[in-house]
Design an enzyme around this catalytic site. Structure first.
Site, PDB file in Angstrom:
ATOM      1  N   LYS A  42       0.789  -1.072  -0.013  1.00 45.48           N
ATOM      2  CA  LYS A  42      -0.099  -0.063  -0.135  1.00 45.48           C
ATOM      3  C   LYS A  42       0.913   1.405   0.024  1.00 45.48           C
ATOM      4  CE  LYS A  42      -3.220  -2.527   3.194  1.00 45.48           C
ATOM      5  NZ  LYS A  42      -3.453  -2.476   4.457  1.00 45.48           N
ATOM      6  N   GLY A  43       2.048   1.102   0.225  1.00 46.46           N
ATOM      7  CA  GLY A  43       2.991   2.231   0.754  1.00 46.46           C
ATOM      8  C   GLY A  43       3.014   3.224  -0.324  1.00 46.46           C
ATOM      9  N   GLU A  98       7.588   2.372  -6.573  1.00 46.10           N
ATOM     10  CA  GLU A  98       8.122   2.022  -5.047  1.00 46.10           C
ATOM     11  C   GLU A  98       7.657   3.126  -4.084  1.00 46.10           C
ATOM     12  OE1 GLU A  98       7.831  -0.574  -3.224  1.00 46.10           O
ATOM     13  OE2 GLU A  98       8.579  -2.515  -3.800  1.00 46.10           O
ATOM     14  N   ASP A  99       7.524   2.698  -2.848  1.00 39.89           N
ATOM     15  CA  ASP A  99       7.682   3.705  -1.579  1.00 39.89           C
ATOM     16  C   ASP A  99       9.196   3.874  -1.126  1.00 39.89           C
ATOM     17  OD1 ASP A  99       7.512   1.066  -0.497  1.00 39.89           O
ATOM     18  OD2 ASP A  99       6.415   1.491   0.818  1.00 39.89           O
ATOM     19  N   ASP A 102      14.815  -1.150  -0.110  1.00 35.01           N
ATOM     20  CA  ASP A 102      15.806  -1.232   0.750  1.00 35.01           C
ATOM     21  C   ASP A 102      16.922  -2.179   0.263  1.00 35.01           C
ATOM     22  OD1 ASP A 102      16.718  -1.175   3.546  1.00 35.01           O
ATOM     23  OD2 ASP A 102      15.400  -2.800   4.186  1.00 35.01           O
ATOM     24  N   VAL A 152      12.166   4.882   8.626  1.00 35.08           N
ATOM     25  CA  VAL A 152      11.242   6.147   8.383  1.00 35.08           C
ATOM     26  C   VAL A 152       9.976   5.925   8.081  1.00 35.08           C
ATOM     27  CG1 VAL A 152      13.478   7.368   7.274  1.00 35.08           C
ATOM     28  CG2 VAL A 152      11.921   5.874   5.808  1.00 35.08           C
ATOM     29  N   ASP A 158       4.614   2.967   6.398  1.00 34.51           N
ATOM     30  CA  ASP A 158       4.115   2.711   7.825  1.00 34.51           C
ATOM     31  C   ASP A 158       4.938   2.102   8.782  1.00 34.51           C
ATOM     32  OD1 ASP A 158       4.346   0.166   6.256  1.00 34.51           O
ATOM     33  OD2 ASP A 158       2.943  -0.459   7.839  1.00 34.51           O
ATOM     34  N   ARG A 164       1.054   6.197   7.626  1.00 31.74           N
ATOM     35  CA  ARG A 164       1.164   6.466   6.305  1.00 31.74           C
ATOM     36  C   ARG A 164       0.563   7.739   5.872  1.00 31.74           C
ATOM     37  NH1 ARG A 164       2.033   1.319   3.908  1.00 31.74           N
ATOM     38  NH2 ARG A 164       1.067  -0.392   4.864  1.00 31.74           N
TER      39      ARG A 164
HETATM   40  P1  5GP Z   1      13.471  -4.812   0.409  1.00 31.22           P
HETATM   41  O1  5GP Z   1      13.804  -3.716  -0.792  1.00 31.22           O
HETATM   42  O2  5GP Z   1      14.269  -4.861   1.520  1.00 31.22           O
HETATM   43  O3  5GP Z   1      13.184  -6.181  -0.178  1.00 31.22           O
HETATM   44  O4  5GP Z   1      11.853  -4.554   0.806  1.00 31.22           O
HETATM   45  C1  5GP Z   1      11.517  -3.184   1.061  1.00 31.22           C
HETATM   46  C2  5GP Z   1      10.325  -3.071   2.008  1.00 31.22           C
HETATM   47  O5  5GP Z   1      10.920  -3.151   3.179  1.00 31.22           O
HETATM   48  C3  5GP Z   1       9.506  -2.028   1.835  1.00 31.22           C
HETATM   49  O6  5GP Z   1       8.395  -2.143   0.743  1.00 31.22           O
HETATM   50  C4  5GP Z   1       9.032  -1.638   3.066  1.00 31.22           C
HETATM   51  O7  5GP Z   1       7.995  -2.407   3.514  1.00 31.22           O
HETATM   52  C5  5GP Z   1      10.151  -2.209   4.116  1.00 31.22           C
HETATM   53  N1  5GP Z   1      11.052  -1.277   4.615  1.00 31.22           N
HETATM   54  C6  5GP Z   1      12.347  -0.989   4.481  1.00 31.22           C
HETATM   55  N2  5GP Z   1      12.862  -0.005   5.102  1.00 31.22           N
HETATM   56  C7  5GP Z   1      11.859   0.597   5.738  1.00 31.22           C
HETATM   57  C8  5GP Z   1      11.835   1.977   6.367  1.00 31.22           C
HETATM   58  O8  5GP Z   1      12.696   2.623   6.639  1.00 31.22           O
HETATM   59  N3  5GP Z   1      10.802   2.141   6.708  1.00 31.22           N
HETATM   60  C9  5GP Z   1       9.418   1.537   6.321  1.00 31.22           C
HETATM   61  N4  5GP Z   1       8.117   2.014   6.731  1.00 31.22           N
HETATM   62  N5  5GP Z   1       9.626   0.494   5.721  1.00 31.22           N
HETATM   63  C10 5GP Z   1      10.625  -0.071   5.397  1.00 31.22           C
END
Ligand code: 5GP
Length: 179
Positions: A42-43, A98-99, A102, A152, A158, A164
Site C-alpha cells: 500500500k505504501g 515503489e515507496d 531497501d 522512516v 508505515d 502512512r
Molecule cells: P526490500 O527492498 O528490502 O526487499 O523491501 C523493502 C520493503 O521493506 C519496503 O516495501 C518496506 O515495506 C520495508 N522497509 C524497509 N525499510 C523501511 C523503512 O525505513 N520504513 C518503512 N516504513 N518500511 C521499510
C-alpha cells in the site's frame, strides 16, 4: 503524530517540489510512449497519486498487492501476489512505483515476475532509496530521495500500518518501535 518522529527528513513542501522534478524527467523520457505506472500496495499509493498528477503525459495506472512471506519460513525476497495487475502489460513501458527500496529483494522478485509478461520495457521509480542497504543490484532509474539507514515513516510508509498519512517523511523515535 508528528511528536512520534525523532527527526523530519523532508517536509511536505520539499516532497511535493521533488516529486514535480522527477515527474518532469519521466514526462520527457516517456513522451509518445505507452506508459503504465504500477504502484506497489500500500505504501506507494500516496507517491503514485502525486507523481501521476504531476506528469504532463497521459499514462495508465495499475496496482500490485504483495505480501512478504513471514520471517523464519521465508525464502528471502519471495513474495506472494495478493492483488495482480488488471492491465495486460505486454508491449508496454512499465514503470514500477515503489515507496522504498531497501535490500532490493522484493523488487528483484517483482521485476522478474513482470518480465515474464513481455513488456516493452521495465524501470523503477522509488520515493526513497536506502542504497547503502542493497543486497542485490537493482536498476533504480528514478529516486526522489536518498536516505540513511534509519527506519522512516510518512507519505505512505508505515510502522504497523500506522503513520502512512503523515504528510512529511521522518525517522520514527526508537521508543515507539521498541515498546
Ligand atoms: P526490500 O527492498 O528490502 O526487499 O523491501 C523493502 C520493503 O521493506 C519496503 O516495501 C518496506 O515495506 C520495508 N522497509 C524497509 N525499510 C523501511 C523503512 O525505513 N520504513 C518503512 N516504513 N518500511 C521499510
Amino acid at each position: 503524530m508528528i511528536e512520534d518522529l525523532e527527526k523530519i527528513l523532508f517536509t511536505e513542501e520539499e516532497i511535493h517540489r521533488r516529486i514535480k522534478e522527477v515527474a518532469g524527467e519521466i514526462s520527457s523520457d516517456y513522451r509518445g510512449r505507452d506508459l503504465v505506472l504500477v504502484a506497489v500496495l500500500k505504501g506507494a499509493v500516496f507517491f503514485m497519486t502525486h507523481l501521476a498528477q504531476a506528469l504532463s503525459i497521459p499514462v495508465r495506472i495499475d496496482f500490485l498487492g504483495i505480501e512478504s512471506f513471514s520471517p523464519g519460513r521465508a525464502l528471502p525476497g519471495v513474495v506472494r501476489i495478493s492483488k495482480d495487475l488488471d492491465i495486460a502489460i505486454q508491449g508496454m513501458d512499465v514503470l514500477i512505483i515503489e515507496d522504498i527500496v531497501d535490500m532490493g529483494l522484493t523488487l528483484r522478485y517483482l521485476l522478474n515476475m513482470l518480465q515474464e509478461r513481455h513488456p516493452h520495457s521495465t524501470a523503477v521509480c522509488t520515493f526513497v532509496n536506502k542504497a547503502t542497504r542493497r543486497l542485490v543490484d537493482i536498476p533504480v532509474k528514478y529516486s526522489c530521495f536518498e536516505i540513511p539507514d534509519r527506519f522512516v515513516v510518512g507519505f505512505g510508509l508505515d510502522y504497523g500500518q500506522l503513520y502512512r498519512n503523515l504528510t512529511c517523511l521522518g525517522i520514527l523515535k526508537k521508543e515507539i518501535y521498541q515498546s
